[in-house]
Design a protein around this motif. Structure first.
Motif, PDB file in Angstrom:
ATOM      1  N   UNK A 125      31.237 -25.737  -7.301  1.00 11.89           N
ATOM      2  CA  UNK A 125      30.806 -23.966  -7.868  1.00 11.89           C
ATOM      3  C   UNK A 125      30.384 -23.907  -9.145  1.00 11.89           C
ATOM      4  N   UNK A 126      30.086 -23.164  -9.634  1.00  9.20           N
ATOM      5  CA  UNK A 126      29.368 -23.392 -11.564  1.00  9.20           C
ATOM      6  C   UNK A 126      29.320 -24.631 -11.842  1.00  9.20           C
ATOM      7  N   UNK A 127      30.497 -25.072 -12.022  1.00  7.49           N
ATOM      8  CA  UNK A 127      31.091 -26.684 -12.492  1.00  7.49           C
ATOM      9  C   UNK A 127      29.395 -27.299 -12.231  1.00  7.49           C
ATOM     10  N   UNK A 128      30.005 -27.250 -10.854  1.00  5.59           N
ATOM     11  CA  UNK A 128      29.334 -28.917 -10.473  1.00  5.59           C
ATOM     12  C   UNK A 128      28.433 -28.763  -9.719  1.00  5.59           C
ATOM     13  N   UNK A 145      22.569 -24.188  -0.254  1.00  3.66           N
ATOM     14  CA  UNK A 145      23.812 -24.039  -0.912  1.00  3.66           C
ATOM     15  C   UNK A 145      24.114 -23.282  -0.190  1.00  3.66           C
ATOM     16  N   UNK A 146      25.661 -23.180  -0.449  1.00  9.69           N
ATOM     17  CA  UNK A 146      26.107 -21.588  -1.104  1.00  9.69           C
ATOM     18  C   UNK A 146      26.711 -22.461  -2.088  1.00  9.69           C
ATOM     19  N   UNK A 147      27.713 -21.522  -2.822  1.00  8.24           N
ATOM     20  CA  UNK A 147      28.383 -21.617  -4.146  1.00  8.24           C
ATOM     21  C   UNK A 147      29.289 -21.142  -4.565  1.00  8.24           C
ATOM     22  N   UNK A 148      30.347 -22.650  -4.253  1.00  8.58           N
ATOM     23  CA  UNK A 148      31.749 -21.853  -3.996  1.00  8.58           C
ATOM     24  C   UNK A 148      31.958 -20.831  -4.997  1.00  8.58           C
ATOM     25  N   UNK A 149      32.808 -20.014  -4.661  1.00 15.27           N
ATOM     26  CA  UNK A 149      33.038 -18.815  -6.306  1.00 15.27           C
ATOM     27  C   UNK A 149      33.853 -19.021  -7.095  1.00 15.27           C
ATOM     28  N   UNK A 151      35.004 -21.766 -10.591  1.00 13.33           N
ATOM     29  CA  UNK A 151      33.655 -22.324 -10.968  1.00 13.33           C
ATOM     30  C   UNK A 151      33.975 -24.183 -10.453  1.00 13.33           C
ATOM     31  N   UNK A 152      35.394 -24.739 -10.447  1.00 15.11           N
ATOM     32  CA  UNK A 152      35.857 -26.023  -9.887  1.00 15.11           C
ATOM     33  C   UNK A 152      35.069 -26.233  -8.704  1.00 15.11           C
ATOM     34  N   UNK A 153      34.827 -25.204  -7.582  1.00 16.99           N
ATOM     35  CA  UNK A 153      34.451 -25.596  -6.293  1.00 16.99           C
ATOM     36  C   UNK A 153      36.000 -25.543  -5.893  1.00 16.99           C
ATOM     37  N   UNK A 172      28.294 -16.901 -11.581  1.00 14.18           N
ATOM     38  CA  UNK A 172      27.877 -17.319 -10.593  1.00 14.18           C
ATOM     39  C   UNK A 172      26.658 -16.469 -10.490  1.00 14.18           C
ATOM     40  N   UNK A 173      26.718 -15.562 -10.689  1.00 12.97           N
ATOM     41  CA  UNK A 173      25.160 -14.669 -10.593  1.00 12.97           C
ATOM     42  C   UNK A 173      23.849 -15.870 -10.883  1.00 12.97           C
ATOM     43  N   UNK A 174      24.120 -15.431 -12.637  1.00 10.27           N
ATOM     44  CA  UNK A 174      23.052 -17.324 -13.427  1.00 10.27           C
ATOM     45  C   UNK A 174      23.103 -17.840 -12.354  1.00 10.27           C
ATOM     46  N   UNK A 175      24.342 -19.078 -11.639  1.00 14.46           N
ATOM     47  CA  UNK A 175      24.071 -20.174 -11.506  1.00 14.46           C
ATOM     48  C   UNK A 175      22.920 -20.203 -10.432  1.00 14.46           C
ATOM     49  N   UNK A 176      22.938 -18.493  -9.474  1.00 17.76           N
ATOM     50  CA  UNK A 176      22.823 -18.492  -8.583  1.00 17.76           C
ATOM     51  C   UNK A 176      20.771 -18.185  -8.626  1.00 17.76           C
ATOM     52  N   UNK A 177      20.444 -17.632  -9.620  1.00 12.23           N
ATOM     53  CA  UNK A 177      19.105 -16.848 -10.141  1.00 12.23           C
ATOM     54  C   UNK A 177      18.460 -18.373 -10.389  1.00 12.23           C
ATOM     55  N   UNK A 178      19.190 -19.420 -11.694  1.00 16.50           N
ATOM     56  CA  UNK A 178      19.189 -20.892 -11.983  1.00 16.50           C
ATOM     57  C   UNK A 178      18.635 -21.174 -10.981  1.00 16.50           C
TER      58      UNK A 178
END
Ligand SMILES: [Zn+2]
Length: 403
Positions: A125-128, A145-149, A151-153, A172-178
């Protein structure tokens, strides 16, 4: 309409013509200097390319990283190097739409199995996510990659969605954008142990995360608190349901063992159904046979591979494909589920999964051995199959790997 792929192919061909024109006087010398018509010729294999309904002995010629020709009896003298595939299967590079990339080594391990493109099924998720994206970018094959919704994955055994506050829609949106070049959707694991009674709320938040980008959601079904039709109702065309042959409760069947009408309707409106073999409560022979018998085949066959399943139940994608041969799915359909179907299900893989002229030259050479081979389902029920696929060579973007 000229697609980007055709355009690249045409400019590639023009490039060769210019080169040939400028070296006419050198003629023979040029050929000796290594400007062969083809970089690689895969000779005499049984080419199975379901994207073009082709199943015949052919030679496959590769030039400039693309498929240049698929024909009978191409001249070996025209190729800088050749690969003898007599008695082997030559198929488009295998695509695994659900594996787990938690180490930098995993993509290369998958490539050694013949997997030229793969999708991480929401390990982080966001964290990893930065680590996983790093592994993807450094990979020798194509990794998305799929982002786990959450944050911990993936969190086992506590379950990442039992605490719904772990879903941060904005973050999560920001992580995707990045990482828009690598992250191509989100993953929500919805089983009782992972999400408890938060399953539907988690899925609503998953859809909220991708609402601005319209990216797909992959849901992990099986043993959910909510019935499957309630989950399917929250999916949009292009979303993926993995573990379609998960045992009850809340699998794809009703109490009498018929495929639920909601499941059939979901497929009709463009939702994909994937295998995701895994190790625990994702597939049993009984569920798979029940589905196959009713004509509810998987769209895609994937491994759900991780460090543990490399040596237990799953092993590799050709092994998982072989399980479906044992279950009676015809060879060309099994190959389709790990090539052209997978390329259709995952938008960034569009144009892959084919040996059509002009396509990226990802090719897997397999051997279909005859004998007695033991396979197990997630309940460790043993079955013996008569055929098994083994990878003998892989070509990624026209380059032979590990030759
Ligand atoms: Zn998984």
């Amino acid at each position: 309409m000229v697609t980007r792929r055709q355009f690249l192919h045409q400019t590639g061909a023009a490039g060769i013509a210019v080169l040939a024109g400028s070296t006419v006087a050198a003629g023979l010398q040029t050929r000796q200097a290594g400007t062969a018509k083809y970089d690689l010729l895969i000779r005499g294999g049984r080419v199975i390319d379901p994207s073009r309904r082709l199943d015949a002995v052919r030679d496959v010629a590769i030039s400039g990283g693309r498929i240049a020709a698929v024909e009978s009896n191409l001249a070996a003298a025209d190729a800088a190097s050749t690969l003898d595939a007599a008695g082997k299967l030559v198929v488009p590079g295998l695509i695994d739409v659900h594996a787990h990339v938690r180490t930098k080594e995993m993509p290369a391990i998958c490539l050694s199995h013949g997997v030229t493109s793969l999708l991480d099924g929401g390990s982080a998720g966001i964290d990893g996510i930065d680590d996983v994206v790093g592994y993807a970018k450094a990979a020798p094959n194509r990794v998305r990659v799929l982002l786990n919704i959450a944050r911990t994955g993936i969190l086992t055994p506590e379950g990442e969605l039992n605490d719904i506050s772990r879903v941060d829609v904005e973050g999560a949106r920001k992580a995707i954008e990045r990482h828009r070049d690598v992250i191509i959707g989100v993953k929500a694991r919805l089983s009782r142990s992972v999400a408890g009674k938060n399953d539907l709320e988690a899925l609503r938040r998953a859809q909220a995360i991708v609402a601005p980008t319209k990216l797909p959601v992959m849901v992990h079904m099986g043993d959910t608190v909510s019935p499957l039709p309630a989950i399917l109702a929250l999916l949009k065309p292009g979303d993926i349901v993995t573990h379609l042959y998960a045992p009850p409760p809340h699998g794809i069947f009703d109490e009498s063992g018929r495929v639920l009408p909601e499941v059939i309707a979901a497929r009709k409106r463009g939702i994909w159904f994937d295998v995701g073999n895994g190790r625990i409560a994702h597939i049993t022979w009984a569920e798979a046979e029940r589905g196959l018998k009713q004509g509810f085949l998987p769209d895609t066959i994937s491994t759900d591979l991780n460090e543990t399943s490399l040596t237990d139940q799953v092993f590799d994608l050709p092994n998982v494909l072989s399980k479906f041969l044992m279950l009676g799915v015809p060879l060309d359909q099994v190959i389709a589920m790990a090539t052209v179907n997978a390329a259709r299900a995952v938008a960034p893989f569009k144009g892959l999964g084919t040996l059509g002229v002009g396509a990226t030259a990802d090719v897997t050479v397999l051997e279909l051995r005859q004998g007695n081979f033991e396979f197990v389902d997630n309940e460790n029920t043993k079955r013996t199959g008569k055929q098994k696929l083994f990878t003998t060579a892989k070509i990624m973007g026209g380059k032979r790997i590990g030759a």
